[in-house]
Design a protein around this motif. Structure first.
Motif, PDB file in Angstrom:
ATOM      1  N   THR A  90       1.636   6.715  -7.029  1.00  0.00           N
ATOM      2  CA  THR A  90       0.554   7.522  -7.599  1.00  0.00           C
ATOM      3  C   THR A  90       0.617   8.980  -7.153  1.00  0.00           C
ATOM      4  O   THR A  90       0.163   9.868  -7.884  1.00  0.00           O
ATOM      5  CB  THR A  90      -0.811   6.905  -7.273  1.00  0.00           C
ATOM      6  OG1 THR A  90      -0.963   6.768  -5.857  1.00  0.00           O
ATOM      7  CG2 THR A  90      -0.936   5.527  -7.914  1.00  0.00           C
ATOM      8  N   ALA A  91       1.190   9.246  -5.987  1.00  0.00           N
ATOM      9  CA  ALA A  91       1.348  10.631  -5.536  1.00  0.00           C
ATOM     10  C   ALA A  91       2.205  11.438  -6.503  1.00  0.00           C
ATOM     11  O   ALA A  91       2.080  12.673  -6.579  1.00  0.00           O
ATOM     12  CB  ALA A  91       1.950  10.668  -4.136  1.00  0.00           C
ATOM     13  N   ARG A  92       3.071  10.756  -7.260  1.00  0.00           N
ATOM     14  CA  ARG A  92       3.940  11.434  -8.222  1.00  0.00           C
ATOM     15  C   ARG A  92       3.205  11.785  -9.514  1.00  0.00           C
ATOM     16  O   ARG A  92       3.805  12.379 -10.412  1.00  0.00           O
ATOM     17  CB  ARG A  92       5.139  10.539  -8.552  1.00  0.00           C
ATOM     18  CG  ARG A  92       6.095  10.316  -7.386  1.00  0.00           C
ATOM     19  CD  ARG A  92       7.126   9.246  -7.745  1.00  0.00           C
ATOM     20  NE  ARG A  92       7.807   9.550  -8.996  1.00  0.00           N
ATOM     21  CZ  ARG A  92       8.435   8.655  -9.752  1.00  0.00           C
ATOM     22  NH1 ARG A  92       8.440   7.375  -9.391  1.00  0.00           N
ATOM     23  NH2 ARG A  92       9.050   9.016 -10.860  1.00  0.00           N
ATOM     24  N   MET A  93       1.904  11.438  -9.604  1.00  0.00           N
ATOM     25  CA  MET A  93       1.159  11.646 -10.847  1.00  0.00           C
ATOM     26  C   MET A  93      -0.147  12.409 -10.579  1.00  0.00           C
ATOM     27  O   MET A  93      -1.243  11.917 -10.818  1.00  0.00           O
ATOM     28  CB  MET A  93       0.886  10.297 -11.516  1.00  0.00           C
ATOM     29  CG  MET A  93       2.157   9.517 -11.814  1.00  0.00           C
ATOM     30  SD  MET A  93       1.899   7.927 -12.662  1.00  0.00           S
ATOM     31  CE  MET A  93       1.448   8.501 -14.311  1.00  0.00           C
ATOM     32  N   PRO A  94      -0.044  13.646 -10.068  1.00  0.00           N
ATOM     33  CA  PRO A  94      -1.264  14.381  -9.702  1.00  0.00           C
ATOM     34  C   PRO A  94      -2.167  14.703 -10.881  1.00  0.00           C
ATOM     35  O   PRO A  94      -3.372  14.916 -10.691  1.00  0.00           O
ATOM     36  CB  PRO A  94      -0.718  15.659  -9.051  1.00  0.00           C
ATOM     37  CG  PRO A  94       0.667  15.808  -9.599  1.00  0.00           C
ATOM     38  CD  PRO A  94       1.180  14.413  -9.767  1.00  0.00           C
ATOM     39  N   GLN A  95      -1.643  14.750 -12.098  1.00  0.00           N
ATOM     40  CA  GLN A  95      -2.480  15.076 -13.256  1.00  0.00           C
ATOM     41  C   GLN A  95      -3.377  13.909 -13.672  1.00  0.00           C
ATOM     42  O   GLN A  95      -4.237  14.065 -14.530  1.00  0.00           O
ATOM     43  CB  GLN A  95      -1.609  15.522 -14.432  1.00  0.00           C
ATOM     44  CG  GLN A  95      -0.990  16.904 -14.220  1.00  0.00           C
ATOM     45  CD  GLN A  95       0.003  17.238 -15.319  1.00  0.00           C
ATOM     46  OE1 GLN A  95       1.107  16.712 -15.372  1.00  0.00           O
ATOM     47  NE2 GLN A  95      -0.402  18.121 -16.211  1.00  0.00           N
ATOM     48  N   VAL A  96      -3.160  12.736 -13.056  1.00  0.00           N
ATOM     49  CA  VAL A  96      -4.036  11.586 -13.313  1.00  0.00           C
ATOM     50  C   VAL A  96      -4.581  11.062 -11.982  1.00  0.00           C
ATOM     51  O   VAL A  96      -4.618   9.873 -11.729  1.00  0.00           O
ATOM     52  CB  VAL A  96      -3.335  10.502 -14.144  1.00  0.00           C
ATOM     53  CG1 VAL A  96      -3.062  11.019 -15.549  1.00  0.00           C
ATOM     54  CG2 VAL A  96      -2.019  10.047 -13.516  1.00  0.00           C
ATOM     55  N   HIS A  97      -4.965  12.004 -11.108  1.00  0.00           N
ATOM     56  CA  HIS A  97      -5.643  11.804  -9.827  1.00  0.00           C
ATOM     57  C   HIS A  97      -4.712  11.679  -8.624  1.00  0.00           C
ATOM     58  O   HIS A  97      -5.152  11.848  -7.495  1.00  0.00           O
ATOM     59  CB  HIS A  97      -6.613  10.620  -9.851  1.00  0.00           C
ATOM     60  CG  HIS A  97      -7.696  10.750 -10.866  1.00  0.00           C
ATOM     61  ND1 HIS A  97      -8.539  11.838 -10.912  1.00  0.00           N
ATOM     62  CD2 HIS A  97      -8.059   9.941 -11.889  1.00  0.00           C
ATOM     63  CE1 HIS A  97      -9.382  11.690 -11.921  1.00  0.00           C
ATOM     64  NE2 HIS A  97      -9.115  10.554 -12.529  1.00  0.00           N
ATOM     65  N   GLY A  98      -3.434  11.364  -8.814  1.00  0.00           N
ATOM     66  CA  GLY A  98      -2.489  11.409  -7.702  1.00  0.00           C
ATOM     67  C   GLY A  98      -2.710  10.348  -6.655  1.00  0.00           C
ATOM     68  O   GLY A  98      -3.179   9.242  -6.921  1.00  0.00           O
ATOM     69  N   ALA A  99      -2.343  10.677  -5.417  1.00  0.00           N
ATOM     70  CA  ALA A  99      -2.388   9.721  -4.309  1.00  0.00           C
ATOM     71  C   ALA A  99      -3.825   9.339  -3.968  1.00  0.00           C
ATOM     72  O   ALA A  99      -4.778  10.066  -4.271  1.00  0.00           O
ATOM     73  CB  ALA A  99      -1.711  10.331  -3.081  1.00  0.00           C
ATOM     74  N   PRO A 100      -4.015   8.198  -3.315  1.00  0.00           N
ATOM     75  CA  PRO A 100      -5.358   7.799  -2.904  1.00  0.00           C
ATOM     76  C   PRO A 100      -5.995   8.827  -1.979  1.00  0.00           C
ATOM     77  O   PRO A 100      -5.311   9.546  -1.244  1.00  0.00           O
ATOM     78  CB  PRO A 100      -5.122   6.472  -2.168  1.00  0.00           C
ATOM     79  CG  PRO A 100      -3.805   5.976  -2.636  1.00  0.00           C
ATOM     80  CD  PRO A 100      -2.987   7.194  -2.933  1.00  0.00           C
ATOM     81  N   VAL A 101      -7.328   8.845  -2.003  1.00  0.00           N
ATOM     82  CA  VAL A 101      -8.068   9.695  -1.064  1.00  0.00           C
ATOM     83  C   VAL A 101      -8.420   8.928   0.203  1.00  0.00           C
ATOM     84  O   VAL A 101      -8.773   9.531   1.216  1.00  0.00           O
ATOM     85  CB  VAL A 101      -9.347  10.265  -1.708  1.00  0.00           C
ATOM     86  CG1 VAL A 101      -9.004  11.180  -2.876  1.00  0.00           C
ATOM     87  CG2 VAL A 101     -10.291   9.147  -2.160  1.00  0.00           C
ATOM     88  N   HIS A 102      -8.287   7.584   0.154  1.00  0.00           N
ATOM     89  CA  HIS A 102      -8.661   6.781   1.326  1.00  0.00           C
ATOM     90  C   HIS A 102      -8.098   5.377   1.163  1.00  0.00           C
ATOM     91  O   HIS A 102      -7.991   4.857   0.049  1.00  0.00           O
ATOM     92  CB  HIS A 102     -10.186   6.718   1.465  1.00  0.00           C
ATOM     93  CG  HIS A 102     -10.658   6.002   2.693  1.00  0.00           C
ATOM     94  ND1 HIS A 102     -10.482   6.514   3.968  1.00  0.00           N
ATOM     95  CD2 HIS A 102     -11.284   4.798   2.854  1.00  0.00           C
ATOM     96  CE1 HIS A 102     -10.993   5.672   4.852  1.00  0.00           C
ATOM     97  NE2 HIS A 102     -11.474   4.621   4.203  1.00  0.00           N
ATOM     98  N   VAL A 120       0.831  -1.205   0.000  1.00  0.00           N
ATOM     99  CA  VAL A 120       0.000   0.000   0.000  1.00  0.00           C
ATOM    100  C   VAL A 120       0.866   1.256   0.000  1.00  0.00           C
ATOM    101  O   VAL A 120       0.612   2.206  -0.755  1.00  0.00           O
ATOM    102  CB  VAL A 120      -0.978  -0.002   1.190  1.00  0.00           C
ATOM    103  CG1 VAL A 120      -1.634   1.376   1.354  1.00  0.00           C
ATOM    104  CG2 VAL A 120      -2.044  -1.069   1.007  1.00  0.00           C
ATOM    105  N   THR A 121       1.903   1.271   0.822  1.00  0.00           N
ATOM    106  CA  THR A 121       2.781   2.453   0.868  1.00  0.00           C
ATOM    107  C   THR A 121       3.411   2.710  -0.495  1.00  0.00           C
ATOM    108  O   THR A 121       3.490   3.859  -0.951  1.00  0.00           O
ATOM    109  CB  THR A 121       3.879   2.272   1.925  1.00  0.00           C
ATOM    110  OG1 THR A 121       3.267   2.146   3.215  1.00  0.00           O
ATOM    111  CG2 THR A 121       4.829   3.458   1.944  1.00  0.00           C
ATOM    112  N   THR A 122       3.829   1.649  -1.167  1.00  0.00           N
ATOM    113  CA  THR A 122       4.398   1.806  -2.506  1.00  0.00           C
ATOM    114  C   THR A 122       3.361   2.379  -3.463  1.00  0.00           C
ATOM    115  O   THR A 122       3.661   3.292  -4.251  1.00  0.00           O
ATOM    116  CB  THR A 122       4.892   0.448  -3.037  1.00  0.00           C
ATOM    117  OG1 THR A 122       5.887  -0.060  -2.158  1.00  0.00           O
ATOM    118  CG2 THR A 122       5.483   0.585  -4.438  1.00  0.00           C
ATOM    119  N   ALA A 123       2.135   1.869  -3.409  1.00  0.00           N
ATOM    120  CA  ALA A 123       1.080   2.370  -4.287  1.00  0.00           C
ATOM    121  C   ALA A 123       0.811   3.849  -4.038  1.00  0.00           C
ATOM    122  O   ALA A 123       0.609   4.626  -4.985  1.00  0.00           O
ATOM    123  CB  ALA A 123      -0.192   1.553  -4.094  1.00  0.00           C
ATOM    124  N   VAL A 124       0.809   4.248  -2.784  1.00  0.00           N
ATOM    125  CA  VAL A 124       0.597   5.664  -2.450  1.00  0.00           C
ATOM    126  C   VAL A 124       1.734   6.511  -3.006  1.00  0.00           C
ATOM    127  O   VAL A 124       1.507   7.563  -3.630  1.00  0.00           O
ATOM    128  CB  VAL A 124       0.480   5.845  -0.924  1.00  0.00           C
ATOM    129  CG1 VAL A 124       0.476   7.330  -0.565  1.00  0.00           C
ATOM    130  CG2 VAL A 124      -0.781   5.164  -0.394  1.00  0.00           C
TER     131      VAL A 124
END
Length: 262
Positions: free
Chosen positions: A179-191, A172-176
């Motif tokens: 994706t946090a590095r890609m804010p133009q395609v929604h970025g990090a999880p919201v939950h 999960v930490t890796t996934a966060v």
């Protein structure tokens, strides 16, 4: 009917769409960004721009067309009227059709909004060793309306919609981080975890897309979703709109690494 394959280039995927393929696009043209589509009359365009500005995580704008144009800089030469696998047509907030071509409905006052899509970070997740269960299972991603409201903008308002991917707990930490590095395609999880905290009662009954099976040790991870504007259309009832069908995205010519920050 033409069939899309996961190794197809973006132009090949779009050609298959023009030939009538209505397959969801998760896992298609890996390495290239995909986009949500919202098309509204010019009279509603400012409301949509303001809605995106106020809600950048679910509605990260990648491109906006001139009124009447069906071309986008994200894929020069592509046709937004024919090059998605399936569309949705809305009248007064009601879904009235799901065609594979909207050329006959396009008018000179329509403005198209291309919005970042979480399918664009699936390759990055796979590169980092995070399994993407919906790709493994050949299904559309699961999407849910939440109890969280977006910030209203003009005449547009509605709930946040999220996509969900089961992720092994230890990744999960890796996934966060990925994706946090890609804010133009929604970025990090919201939950992460506890669907009830988002007002989701049953993961097996998504509002859009397909149920995705969990492997042992998987945790539900939720990202803001580009279907959020469709929920706003249902709530706000503009006289006319065209969108993509959930999971049936516009495949761009832009490498998804373009949206990866260092």
């Amino acid at each position: 009917m033409a069939q899309m394959v996961s190794t197809a280039r973006p132009a090949e995927v779009r050609a298959a769409c023009r030939s009538g393929s209505a397959v969801h696009t998760s896992g298609q043209a890996p390495g290239y960004a995909q986009a949500n589509l919202v098309v509204l009359p010019r009279d509603w365009a400012f409301d949509m721009l303001l809605f995106a500005q106020r809600n950048p995580q679910p509605v990260p704008l990648l491109d906006v067309t001139d009124p009447g144009s069906y071309r986008t800089a994200l894929a020069p030469g592509a046709d937004l009227r024919t090059d998605l696998p399936r569309y949705r047509v809305w009248r007064d907030g009601e879904l009235v059709d799901e065609p594979t071509d909207v050329a006959g409905l396009w008018t000179d006052d329509l403005v198209a909004f291309l919005i970042g899509c979480s399918f664009s970070f699936e390759t990055a997740l796979l590169d980092a060793g995070v399994p993407v269960r919906n790709i493994e299972q050949g299904t559309n991603v699961s999407m849910y309306r939440t109890a969280r409201d977006c910030r209203p903008a003009g005449r547009l308002s509605g709930p946040l919609v999220v996509s969900m991917r089961p992720v092994p707990g230890e990744l999960v930490t890796t996934a966060v981080q990925v994706t946090a590095r890609m804010p133009q395609v929604h970025g990090a999880p919201v939950h992460v975890g506890a669907p009830a905290a988002l007002g989701i009662a049953d993961l097996d009954r998504p509002d859009f897309g397909d149920p995705v099976r969990f492997a042992e040790g998987d945790v539900p991870v939720f990202w803001a979703c580009g279907v959020t504007p469709q929920a706003a259309l249902m709530a706000s009832r503009p006289p006319f709109a065209i969108t993509h069908a959930p999971g049936h995205m516009f495949v761009t010519d832009v490498p998804d690494r373009t949206y990866r920050q260092p």
